[in-house]
Structure formats: structure tokens, C-alpha cells
Design a protein around this motif. Sequence first.
Motif, short mmCIF file in Angstrom:
data_model
loop_
_atom_site.label_atom_id
_atom_site.label_comp_id
_atom_site.label_asym_id
_atom_site.label_seq_id
_atom_site.Cartn_x
_atom_site.Cartn_y
_atom_site.Cartn_z
N VAL A 9 4.66 -0.80 4.33
CA VAL A 9 4.27 -2.08 4.91
C VAL A 9 2.95 -2.52 4.29
O VAL A 9 1.90 -1.93 4.54
N GLY A 11 1.66 -4.70 0.43
CA GLY A 11 1.76 -4.49 -1.02
C GLY A 11 0.45 -4.63 -1.74
O GLY A 11 0.38 -5.08 -2.87
N GLY A 15 -0.51 0.22 -0.59
CA GLY A 15 0.94 0.28 -0.50
C GLY A 15 1.58 0.60 -1.85
O GLY A 15 2.51 1.42 -1.93
N CYS A 46 -10.50 -11.07 -5.50
CA CYS A 46 -11.75 -10.40 -5.90
C CYS A 46 -11.87 -10.44 -7.41
O CYS A 46 -11.56 -9.46 -8.09
N HIS A 48 -14.42 -10.62 -9.33
CA HIS A 48 -15.57 -9.94 -9.96
C HIS A 48 -15.11 -8.59 -10.51
O HIS A 48 -14.06 -8.08 -10.13
N VAL A 86 6.25 -8.06 8.38
CA VAL A 86 6.75 -7.03 9.29
C VAL A 86 6.25 -7.36 10.70
O VAL A 86 5.07 -7.63 10.91
N CYS A 118 -7.13 -4.67 5.98
CA CYS A 118 -7.99 -5.01 7.12
C CYS A 118 -8.24 -6.51 7.12
O CYS A 118 -7.86 -7.21 6.21
N CYS A 293 -2.64 4.52 5.04
CA CYS A 293 -3.61 4.70 3.97
C CYS A 293 -4.25 3.36 3.61
O CYS A 293 -3.73 2.30 3.91
N ASN A 295 -7.19 0.39 3.65
CA ASN A 295 -8.10 -0.19 4.64
C ASN A 295 -7.55 -0.22 6.05
O ASN A 295 -8.29 -0.45 7.00
N ASP A 301 -14.94 0.80 0.56
CA ASP A 301 -15.63 -0.16 -0.31
C ASP A 301 -15.21 0.02 -1.74
O ASP A 301 -15.49 -0.80 -2.59
C1 FAD Z 1 -13.88 -9.18 -0.69
C2 FAD Z 1 -13.79 -7.75 -1.08
C3 FAD Z 1 -14.52 -7.28 -2.18
C4 FAD Z 1 -14.35 -5.96 -2.63
N1 FAD Z 1 -15.05 -5.53 -3.75
C5 FAD Z 1 -14.77 -4.29 -4.27
C6 FAD Z 1 -15.37 -3.85 -5.51
O1 FAD Z 1 -16.20 -4.53 -6.11
N2 FAD Z 1 -15.01 -2.64 -6.02
C7 FAD Z 1 -14.10 -1.86 -5.39
O2 FAD Z 1 -13.76 -0.78 -5.90
N3 FAD Z 1 -13.56 -2.24 -4.18
C8 FAD Z 1 -13.86 -3.42 -3.62
N4 FAD Z 1 -13.29 -3.81 -2.42
C9 FAD Z 1 -12.46 -2.85 -1.69
C10 FAD Z 1 -11.00 -2.82 -2.10
O3 FAD Z 1 -10.62 -3.98 -2.75
C11 FAD Z 1 -10.15 -2.68 -0.87
O4 FAD Z 1 -10.61 -1.56 -0.20
C12 FAD Z 1 -8.67 -2.53 -1.21
O5 FAD Z 1 -8.19 -3.70 -1.80
C13 FAD Z 1 -7.87 -2.23 0.05
O6 FAD Z 1 -6.51 -2.08 -0.28
P1 FAD Z 1 -5.37 -2.11 0.83
O7 FAD Z 1 -4.11 -2.03 0.07
O8 FAD Z 1 -5.67 -1.08 1.86
O9 FAD Z 1 -5.52 -3.50 1.56
P2 FAD Z 1 -5.19 -4.99 1.08
O10 FAD Z 1 -5.56 -5.21 -0.33
O11 FAD Z 1 -5.82 -5.87 2.10
O12 FAD Z 1 -3.60 -5.09 1.18
C14 FAD Z 1 -2.92 -5.13 2.41
C15 FAD Z 1 -1.66 -5.94 2.24
O13 FAD Z 1 -0.84 -5.81 3.37
C16 FAD Z 1 -0.24 -7.05 3.65
N5 FAD Z 1 0.15 -7.08 5.07
C17 FAD Z 1 -0.66 -6.98 6.16
N6 FAD Z 1 0.06 -7.04 7.30
C18 FAD Z 1 1.35 -7.19 6.92
C19 FAD Z 1 2.57 -7.30 7.65
N7 FAD Z 1 2.59 -7.31 8.98
N8 FAD Z 1 3.72 -7.44 6.96
C20 FAD Z 1 3.71 -7.44 5.58
N9 FAD Z 1 2.58 -7.32 4.85
C21 FAD Z 1 1.42 -7.20 5.51
C22 FAD Z 1 -1.30 -8.06 3.28
O14 FAD Z 1 -0.77 -9.33 3.01
C23 FAD Z 1 -1.93 -7.42 2.05
O15 FAD Z 1 -1.35 -7.85 0.86
C24 FAD Z 1 -13.47 -5.11 -1.94
C25 FAD Z 1 -12.79 -5.57 -0.79
C26 FAD Z 1 -12.93 -6.87 -0.35
C27 FAD Z 1 -12.20 -7.33 0.88
#
Ligand code: FAD
Lengths: 417, 118
Positions: A9, A11, A15, A46, A48, A86, A118, A293, A295, A301
Motif C-alpha cells: 500500500v 508507491g 513501497g 523534492c 533539491h 486503499v 506521512c 516501513c 514514513n 529525514d
Molecule cells: C519535503 C521533504 C523533503 C525531504 N528531503 C530529503 C532530503 O533532502 N534527503 C533525503 O534523503 N530525504 C529527504 N526527505 C525524506 C524522504 O524523502 C522521505 O522520508 C521518503 O520519501 C519517505 O518515503 P515513503 O515511501 O515512506 O513515503 P512517501 O514518499 O510519502 O510515499 C507514500 C505513498 O503512499 C501513497 N498512499 C498513502 N496512502 C495511500 C492509500 N490509502 N492508498 C494508496 N496509496 C496511498 C501516497 O500517495 C504516496 O505516494 C524529505 C521528505 C520530505 C517530505
Amino acid sequence: MLQYDLVVVGGGPAGMAAALQAKEEGVAKIVILERAESLGGILEQCIHTGFGLHYFGEELSGPEYAGRFIREVQQTDIDVMCDTMVLDISDANVVTAVNKTQGLMQIRATAVVLAMGCRERPRGALSIAGTRPSGIMTAGTAQKYVNIDGYMPGKKVVILGSGDIGLIMARRMTLEGAEVKVVCELMPYSSGLQRNIVQCLEDFNIPLRLSCTVVETHGKERLEGVTIADVDERLQPIPGTEQYIPCDTLMLSVGLIPENELSKGVGVPLDNVTKGPVVDEYRETLHPGIFACGNVLQVHDLVDYVTEESKIAGKGAANYIFGKKKGGAYAATKGVNGVRYIVPQRVNVRGGEKVKLYFRVGQVYRNAKVTVTCNGQTLLSRKRPKLAPGEMENVTLTEEQLAAMNEGDEIVVGIEE
Amino acid sequence: MKRNLVCIACPIGCPIEVELNDAGEVVGVTGNTCPRGEAYARTEVTHPVRSLTTSVKVEGGVHPVVPVKTAAPIPKEKMFDCMQVINAVTLQAPVAIGDVVVKDICGLGVDVVATNND
Ligand SMILES: Cc1cc2nc3c(=O)[nH]c(=O)nc-3n(C[C@H](O)[C@H](O)[C@H](O)COP(=O)(O)OP(=O)(O)OC[C@H]3O[C@@H](n4cnc5c(N)ncnc54)[C@H](O)[C@@H]3O)c2cc1C
Ligand code: SF4
């Protein structure tokens, strides 16, 4: 009803890494469900650089980092359903999702990986007096406006909160010609990475005011200004320190909360501090076959750590699917003396493998020691020149250290100054 | 003379102390945990550089803008000059990761490249 070995759940990087690892372990039928129009998660906005230094050994932008995983996913037979939200996960691991083409669907999953990421703490979670004009938004929303929609949300900006997104947006807005007047941080320290304070604020002479907050917003339709004030040790505004700052935009970068509505729905117990599920060393929640797994588990970070953690979850899910999960004896991890939380919260001491414990501290320490004890015995004591709340730390317990423990033991991690 | 820096070469952010002689030459670097830190400190006290990331307008694509970066770091004081050049550009879709958007920007010997597809 559709049937998959593994349903992922979300991407984002979490994921995708979990799905790829499970595929590598030999899991046959995997699907990633993503509510956005494409894979990539928050990384798409993001733009940068600063991603991938640990994992790829080079400095990539968010879309480039995500792009590498998207390509890898496309080269496998992992199914991807975008624009698919979902809605629910049942006790029997049946996932209910909806999209425009297939409508409502139910998928029976042997294992589920939660990787929903998150969301930003919205303004409602804050108590600021005054009017509610337009021009007040979270820093992440502003980031989407500028980097995806190509639209500047304002010209004179005040940022409340010194989280990384706020710092990154201070630089972004400045580069695009806006004036960032000040970044106010309630705490006496910044929750952002040092490198972002240097290259996003100091490079552009943007002031960072610590122990300071926004107490009032002004303006009818559009924001016209904010009143800021210093705060005391109890984080209460100090009368007489108020200052009016004209601005048309207030960005909030006051923290992220794991998106756990689905987890709560299926009754997965959450950790009070991380706000993410309680997990073991393979990131399995207390609900058998459901893993978490990225956020959604703990706010990261560094995306590199997200990838690392998600591969562990992917492997755990594969073990579960193949019935290879080891029976065991669980010790609990516990943070004391400044250690705010530890992930995983529980460890199978019969797992026969070393285990990395990730944790965060509650304040800045210099030349402190990280110690790990169990049953009054010191297992580890490591000197660290600096520990800060903005930076996730880790310690590794060896297979031998774990094998000497028993069900119900407590692995205690603490800081000694 | 001593200068205290925070290494920005990776997210760890090591505190670094650079020792300079009267001629402004670096005679010692301490506090870095890896060689990248030393390289950063030497450049930072002599001619600081930064990577620039921003976006460029696109016509005919899925989104109105596509993200770009300088393929290598550029002198810190040139960031706003480069922004002006980049903001005057409009691309036509399709754009792919790695496409050169501006060649040799401001005569710095560095290209600006796309960091996403559109
Ligand atoms: C603004 C910002 C700047 C950052 N800068 C850096 C940096 O400079 N260097 C670094 O290393 N890290 C950085 N990070 C941290 C890193 O990018 C994140 O920790 C990482 O992207 C988290 O990945 P994730 O897959 O857990 O979450 P996400 O990337 O948030 O992915 C979660 C996905 O789940 C989907 N989703 C949620 N709920 C549902 C549902 N019910 N059904 C279907 N899909 C769903 C969302 O649409 C999303 O695509 C930054 C984070 C942020 C927010
Ligand atoms: S010295 Fe090395 S480890 Fe430390 S911040 Fe710089 S690049 Fe990172």
C-alpha cells in the motif's frame, strides 16, 4: 476476489523497495497500490539534491532517486495500480481499494506492506490567534505549488517551524525571487538537518529565530502580516517581545505525522511516540502478515534509510509468505535518558541474525555516549561527538548478544553525558 | 586563523575546523569523518560552490514545469545569474531525465539538465 501473495500500500520509495526486495526473494504475485497518478511518492516534489548519498554514493534529486526504483519496478512483473486508493484492510488481510476503471475491488493478500508515508501537521493542530485569510499553508503544499504546478504562492514569506521542508522552501522561494523574512522555531534547536541550515538559510542570510513563534495572523482575505514573539522555557510567549512582520504568506513546517488511518482500521497497535505501528526486527506489526516501513512507521529525514528499512520489510514479508518466519522469543527495546524512541520496538532474540536499532534523541548532546544494556549488563558503549533530534542514530546488536537474551528481556538504550 | 564550518557534503553534517595561514592557504582540516569532508572544507574557504536545483517551464507536457539541476556545482555567487537564464527558458515536451536544458550556463562550463520526465 483478486488474489496476491503481497499487496503493497503506497508507491513511494518505501513501497517500491519493499516490493522489489520481496520479488528478489522469489515472491510471485505482488501488486503496488498507489493513490497518486504515478509512483514516486513525496520524492516527486523534492527537486533539491541530497538523496541517495548513502545508498547510491551520489547526490541525486528526489525524482532521480525515485526514477531509479520506478525503472527497476517496471523491469519486473510486479503489478502497479496507480490512481488507486486503499480504503480498508480487514482482519483476514483482505484489502479494499477503489479506482476509476475497476471501481471498488477486494484483494486477498497473504501479506501486506503498509507504506503510506506521512502527512504534514496542518494548521488546525496549532493554536494561533487571529484571522484565517488565504496565504497560510504547509511548506509541503507550497513545495507542490512551486515544483509541480509551477506557481509561486507568495512574495513575502514567514516560515514557522524549522523542519527540513521549511528550510528547503526558504531557499526555493528566495531563488524564485521571493523575500523570506524569517524562520521561527519554537524549540531552542532546529529540527532540520545542519546542512540545510547552512545551505538554505545562511547562504541567503535568512534569519533563524529559535525559541520564537507566531502568535497572531492578520489580514481579511489575504494574509497581510503576522505577529511573532519569543517564548520561555515552558514554550509560552513572553509578553512584550511581540513583533509585527508584514508578509503575504505563512508556511508551516511544524512536523510530520505517519499516515496510519488504515493501520488503525485493522487494529494494528501504534507506538505513542513514533505514531507508527509497533514492529519487530523484520518490521512486522503485531498483526500477523502485516508489515510497515518508511514514513508510515517512523518519520525519516533520509530516504536512504527508508530504502534500507523497506528492504528489511520486503524480506520479512517474503519469509512470512514462504512460511519461513522463525518462531522465537521476543525482547522489548526501551529508550531511556534522552532516547525518545527505538524502532524496532521488539526483537526476536532467536532470529540468529544481527539487528540494527534505530533511534532518536530528544535534545542536542555533545561528546555523549550511547549505551545499550540488558539485564543490568552493558552490551555496548559508543562515543558520539554529536547527537541531535533531527538526526536518526543507530546501534547494532550482534547475533551472539541477542542469543544470550530471553523472552521478555528489556534491551535498554540510553545516553550518558 | 581558524574557521569553523559544518560539512554539507552529506546529511551527517560533521563540524569541521579549518586552519588557514596568513596567506589564506589551508594548512589543516579536522573534524571531518571522511575525505569528502576535507575536500568540501578546502573548497568552501577558497571558492565556495553549490548545486543549483530549480524548475523550467514546459509546454505540451503533463505538468507545467519540469525540475532541473546544474550537472556540477557552480560558484555560490552565480546562483541568481543562473536563475535568470533558466527562468527565461521554455521547453517543449517530451523531456527526459538527463536532457540538457541549458548548455554551459553563464559560461561556467556546466550544463543544466532535466531531473524528471515530462
Ligand atoms: C519535503 C521533504 C523533503 C525531504 N528531503 C530529503 C532530503 O533532502 N534527503 C533525503 O534523503 N530525504 C529527504 N526527505 C525524506 C524522504 O524523502 C522521505 O522520508 C521518503 O520519501 C519517505 O518515503 P515513503 O515511501 O515512506 O513515503 P512517501 O514518499 O510519502 O510515499 C507514500 C505513498 O503512499 C501513497 N498512499 C498513502 N496512502 C495511500 C492509500 N490509502 N492508498 C494508496 N496509496 C496511498 C501516497 O500517495 C504516496 O505516494 C524529505 C521528505 C520530505 C517530505
Ligand atoms: S565529513 Fe564526510 S561524513 Fe561528515 S558530513 Fe562531510 S561528507 Fe558527511
